[in-house]
Design a protein around this motif. Structure first.
Motif, mmCIF file in Angstrom:
data_model
loop_
_atom_site.group_PDB
_atom_site.id
_atom_site.type_symbol
_atom_site.label_atom_id
_atom_site.label_comp_id
_atom_site.label_asym_id
_atom_site.label_seq_id
_atom_site.Cartn_x
_atom_site.Cartn_y
_atom_site.Cartn_z
ATOM 1 N N VAL A 67 0.835 -1.201 0.000
ATOM 2 C CA VAL A 67 0.000 0.000 0.000
ATOM 3 C C VAL A 67 0.872 1.253 0.000
ATOM 4 O O VAL A 67 0.665 2.165 -0.785
ATOM 5 C CB VAL A 67 -0.972 -0.002 1.201
ATOM 6 N N HIS A 68 1.846 1.295 0.892
ATOM 7 C CA HIS A 68 2.754 2.434 0.965
ATOM 8 C C HIS A 68 4.111 2.015 0.416
ATOM 9 O O HIS A 68 4.604 0.927 0.709
ATOM 10 C CB HIS A 68 2.904 2.925 2.405
ATOM 11 N N GLY A 69 4.722 2.873 -0.343
ATOM 12 C CA GLY A 69 5.965 2.542 -1.028
ATOM 13 C C GLY A 69 7.093 2.076 -0.134
ATOM 14 O O GLY A 69 7.888 1.232 -0.522
ATOM 15 N N VAL A 70 7.176 2.611 1.073
ATOM 16 C CA VAL A 70 8.282 2.245 1.961
ATOM 17 C C VAL A 70 7.988 1.002 2.778
ATOM 18 O O VAL A 70 8.865 0.490 3.459
ATOM 19 C CB VAL A 70 8.676 3.407 2.913
ATOM 20 N N GLU A 71 6.771 0.519 2.728
ATOM 21 C CA GLU A 71 6.375 -0.659 3.508
ATOM 22 C C GLU A 71 6.341 -1.879 2.602
ATOM 23 O O GLU A 71 5.290 -2.300 2.139
ATOM 24 C CB GLU A 71 5.024 -0.409 4.171
ATOM 25 N N ARG A 72 7.489 -2.466 2.389
ATOM 26 C CA ARG A 72 7.612 -3.585 1.470
ATOM 27 C C ARG A 72 7.258 -4.916 2.120
ATOM 28 O O ARG A 72 6.988 -5.894 1.432
ATOM 29 C CB ARG A 72 9.029 -3.628 0.918
ATOM 30 N N ILE A 73 7.256 -4.964 3.440
ATOM 31 C CA ILE A 73 7.107 -6.236 4.136
ATOM 32 C C ILE A 73 5.776 -6.919 3.821
ATOM 33 O O ILE A 73 5.724 -8.147 3.695
ATOM 34 C CB ILE A 73 7.311 -6.076 5.663
ATOM 35 N N GLY A 74 4.697 -6.161 3.673
ATOM 36 C CA GLY A 74 3.405 -6.775 3.362
ATOM 37 C C GLY A 74 3.441 -7.537 2.048
ATOM 38 O O GLY A 74 2.968 -8.672 1.954
ATOM 39 N N THR A 75 4.027 -6.931 1.038
ATOM 40 C CA THR A 75 4.164 -7.609 -0.255
ATOM 41 C C THR A 75 5.061 -8.825 -0.125
ATOM 42 O O THR A 75 4.756 -9.893 -0.677
ATOM 43 C CB THR A 75 4.729 -6.638 -1.311
ATOM 44 N N GLN A 76 6.137 -8.706 0.622
ATOM 45 C CA GLN A 76 7.063 -9.830 0.771
ATOM 46 C C GLN A 76 6.407 -11.006 1.499
ATOM 47 O O GLN A 76 6.624 -12.165 1.132
ATOM 48 C CB GLN A 76 8.330 -9.361 1.484
ATOM 49 N N VAL A 77 5.580 -10.726 2.498
ATOM 50 C CA VAL A 77 4.865 -11.797 3.199
ATOM 51 C C VAL A 77 3.869 -12.469 2.254
ATOM 52 O O VAL A 77 3.768 -13.704 2.211
ATOM 53 C CB VAL A 77 4.154 -11.250 4.463
ATOM 54 N N GLY A 114 4.623 3.611 -6.132
ATOM 55 C CA GLY A 114 5.171 4.029 -4.848
ATOM 56 C C GLY A 114 6.289 3.130 -4.377
ATOM 57 O O GLY A 114 7.302 3.588 -3.856
ATOM 58 N N MET A 115 6.104 1.825 -4.568
ATOM 59 C CA MET A 115 7.171 0.913 -4.164
ATOM 60 C C MET A 115 8.418 1.113 -5.016
ATOM 61 O O MET A 115 9.537 1.057 -4.501
ATOM 62 C CB MET A 115 6.683 -0.544 -4.228
ATOM 63 N N ALA A 117 9.400 3.822 -6.256
ATOM 64 C CA ALA A 117 10.011 5.096 -5.865
ATOM 65 C C ALA A 117 10.595 5.063 -4.449
ATOM 66 O O ALA A 117 11.213 6.025 -4.018
ATOM 67 C CB ALA A 117 8.970 6.203 -5.949
ATOM 68 N N PHE A 118 10.370 3.965 -3.733
ATOM 69 C CA PHE A 118 10.810 3.835 -2.340
ATOM 70 C C PHE A 118 10.214 4.916 -1.451
ATOM 71 O O PHE A 118 10.816 5.349 -0.488
ATOM 72 C CB PHE A 118 12.345 3.893 -2.214
ATOM 73 N N GLY A 119 9.019 5.363 -1.783
ATOM 74 C CA GLY A 119 8.430 6.411 -0.964
ATOM 75 C C GLY A 119 6.940 6.278 -0.880
ATOM 76 O O GLY A 119 6.331 5.424 -1.513
ATOM 77 N N LEU A 120 6.331 7.108 -0.085
ATOM 78 C CA LEU A 120 4.882 7.118 0.059
ATOM 79 C C LEU A 120 4.249 7.808 -1.131
ATOM 80 O O LEU A 120 4.472 8.990 -1.343
ATOM 81 C CB LEU A 120 4.473 7.827 1.353
ATOM 82 N N GLN A 121 3.501 7.059 -1.908
ATOM 83 C CA GLN A 121 2.849 7.591 -3.103
ATOM 84 C C GLN A 121 1.375 7.222 -3.120
ATOM 85 O O GLN A 121 0.801 7.081 -4.167
ATOM 86 C CB GLN A 121 3.531 7.019 -4.360
ATOM 87 N N SER A 122 0.779 7.006 -1.979
ATOM 88 C CA SER A 122 -0.585 6.506 -1.978
ATOM 89 C C SER A 122 -1.622 7.595 -1.911
ATOM 90 O O SER A 122 -1.414 8.729 -1.734
ATOM 91 C CB SER A 122 -0.788 5.549 -0.799
#
Length: 122
Positions: A67-77, A114-115, A117-122
């Motif tokens: 959801v947020h570009g800097v929060e990659r863990i959700g996608t990885q899980v 957003g992901m 860009a490594f930033g919040l783009q939501s």
């Protein structure tokens, strides 16, 4: 793949992993790309995966990540879960039976721009 698109994919390894898993799991899922998200004029696919029983009266489990570009863990899980699920479907009758009674809807990267860009783009 054009060089700028390759650089963008390099910045978003989760998208490459997702596409590998989609190839591996094709027999078990339907895949839609209802829209492409532009990042630096490069279209990134917005993947929606469906598995299991799609009858209207079947319970639905929705998994959403990225959801947020800097929060990659959700996608990885979600990708880790998807990898395990696909591989177990090859041999595990309990997993096959579970999907007979469940509609699984997965959006692993809801914000690919957003992901990337490594930033919040939501």
């Amino acid at each position: 793949m054009i060089p700028s698109q390759q650089r963008l994919y390099d910045e978003l390894p989760e998208l490459s992993e997702l596409e590998r898993l989609i190839d591996e799991g094709k027999p078990y899922m339907s895949v839609r790309v209802p829209v492409h998200i532009q990042r630096n004029r490069i279209p990134l696919p917005f993947y929606v995966l469906e598995m299991g029983n799609t009858a209207p009266d079947t319970p639905v489990l929705v998994l959403v990540g990225g959801v947020h570009g800097v929060e990659r863990i959700g996608t990885q899980v979600i990708l880790s879960f998807l990898k395990t699920l696909i591989r177990r479907l090859h041999w595990d009758p309990a997993v096959q039976e579970m999907l007979e009674n469940l509609h699984l809807l997965i959006v692993p990267i809801v914000n690919p721009g957003g992901m990337a860009a490594f930033g919040l783009q939501s």
